[in-house]
Scaffold this active site. Structure first.
Site, PDB file in Angstrom:
ATOM      1  CB  THR A   1      -2.247   2.735  -4.419  1.00 41.65           C
ATOM      2  OG1 THR A   1      -2.706   4.000  -3.939  1.00 41.65           O
ATOM      3  CG2 THR A   1      -2.124   2.814  -5.941  1.00 41.65           C
ATOM      4  N   GLY A   2      -5.268   2.863  -3.743  1.00 42.42           N
ATOM      5  CA  GLY A   2      -6.529   3.412  -4.212  1.00 42.42           C
ATOM      6  C   GLY A   2      -6.340   4.516  -5.239  1.00 42.42           C
TER       7      GLY A   2
ATOM      8  CG  ASP B   1      -1.585   1.287   1.515  1.00 44.83           C
ATOM      9  OD1 ASP B   1      -2.327   1.744   0.620  1.00 44.83           O
ATOM     10  OD2 ASP B   1      -1.365   1.867   2.595  1.00 44.83           O
ATOM     11  CG  MET B   2       1.404   3.579  -3.042  1.00 42.09           C
ATOM     12  SD  MET B   2       1.101   4.421  -4.613  1.00 42.09           S
ATOM     13  CE  MET B   2       1.970   5.977  -4.351  1.00 42.09           C
ATOM     14  CG  ASP B   3      -1.549   7.747   0.151  1.00 46.23           C
ATOM     15  OD1 ASP B   3      -0.863   8.774   0.155  1.00 46.23           O
ATOM     16  OD2 ASP B   3      -2.091   7.289  -0.870  1.00 46.23           O
TER      17      ASP B   3
END
Length: 270
Positions: free
Chosen positions: A43-44, A9-11
């Site tokens: 990611t979203g 995941d990123m954030d």
């Protein structure tokens, strides 16, 4: 069994609060890739909000991929071309936009290239999403939207207290018809029922011939749970919400403490 794919995941996971990647995390990812391990950002965000990070990590080579829109789109990292896609229809969009007004939340929708809002009082969080994801923001009344548009996700966005009240008003049958999950206290994401980060990771793993037990997934929010459950090694960040930690095999350090690097060193590099 050796890890062959790492889904990150990123954030809140890969990224520091200032949206940068620490040197330790960069080095750990590079070391894993040097051993032949596939690393995929999951990611979203849309591709536009991922591409600069792929370049920074040197992860836009042939054979590199990214998973965007919370699993609705699996793309080749080099050019964003589609490997797998599952979108919402125009009818879904109209229904969910109307629902957002009924439950009292701001709303926006995304296709591959654009963020659309029908809210004349555009939410701060819509502007924030456009900025962070580096995707153009367009105002368009719902009834004037092109009915051929393929919406990869729609979002209810608002101040956390307002959004939580809106979520409580969403009928249970809607939550059963779609994938409905939070990616931040101010973001509720709604996708096709078949879509989540877990199905996105599975789609890519099937292309690569990789088994679930050969996958490590790392995340911090509700939208990461499906891939953490799917992976043989599910890792929660120390800054993750409690429900993520509950399903994880391991809780690593926080994103402020290079938690992604710590997990890669523990499960891949040792």
């Amino acid at each position: 069994m050796a890890i062959k794919l790492i889904a990150i995941d990123m954030d809140g996971t890969l990224l520091l609060p200032d949206h940068t990647i620490s040197p330790a995390v960069k080095n750990a990812i590079a070391a894993a890739r040097a051993r032949g391990v596939n690393v995929v950002l999951t990611t979203g965000r849309p591709y536009a909000g991922v591409h600069n990070y792929l370049k920074e990590l040197h992860m836009e080579q042939p054979g590199d991929y990214c998973i965007t829109y919370n699993g609705a789109l699996v793309q080749k990292a080099a050019d964003g071309s589609t490997v797998a896609q599952t979108a919402l229809s125009y009818d879904d969009y109209r229904f969910l936009e109307k629902l957002s007004r009924e439950v009292g939340s701001h709303f926006h929708a995304l296709d591959r290239t654009t963020l659309y809002t029908a809210n004349r009082d555009i939410s701060y969080y819509t502007v924030h999403e456009s900025f962070v994801a580096t995707i153009p923001l367009v105002f368009c009344e719902a009834e004037k939207m092109d009915p051929n548009t393929q919406f990869l996700k729609v979002m209810m966005i608002d101040e956390p207290a307002i959004l939580d009240q809106a979520i409580a008003r969403i009928p249970q049958e809607v939550k059963e018809k779609y994938t409905v999950l939070k990616s931040a206290p101010y973001f509720l994401e709604i996708l096709d029922k078949r879509v989540n980060k877990g199905t996105g990771v599975k789609s890519l793993a099937d292309v690569l011939g990789i088994k679930p037990e050969e996958i490590m997934a790392i995340g911090d929010q509700e939208n990461d749970i499906a891939m953490i459950e799917y992976a043989g090694v599910g890792v929660a960040m120390d800054n993750a919400i409690p429900s993520v930690k509950e399903v994880a095999n391991f809780v690593t350090k926080s994103n402020l403490e290079d938690g992604v690097a710590f997990a890669i060193e523990k499960y891949v590099l040792n």
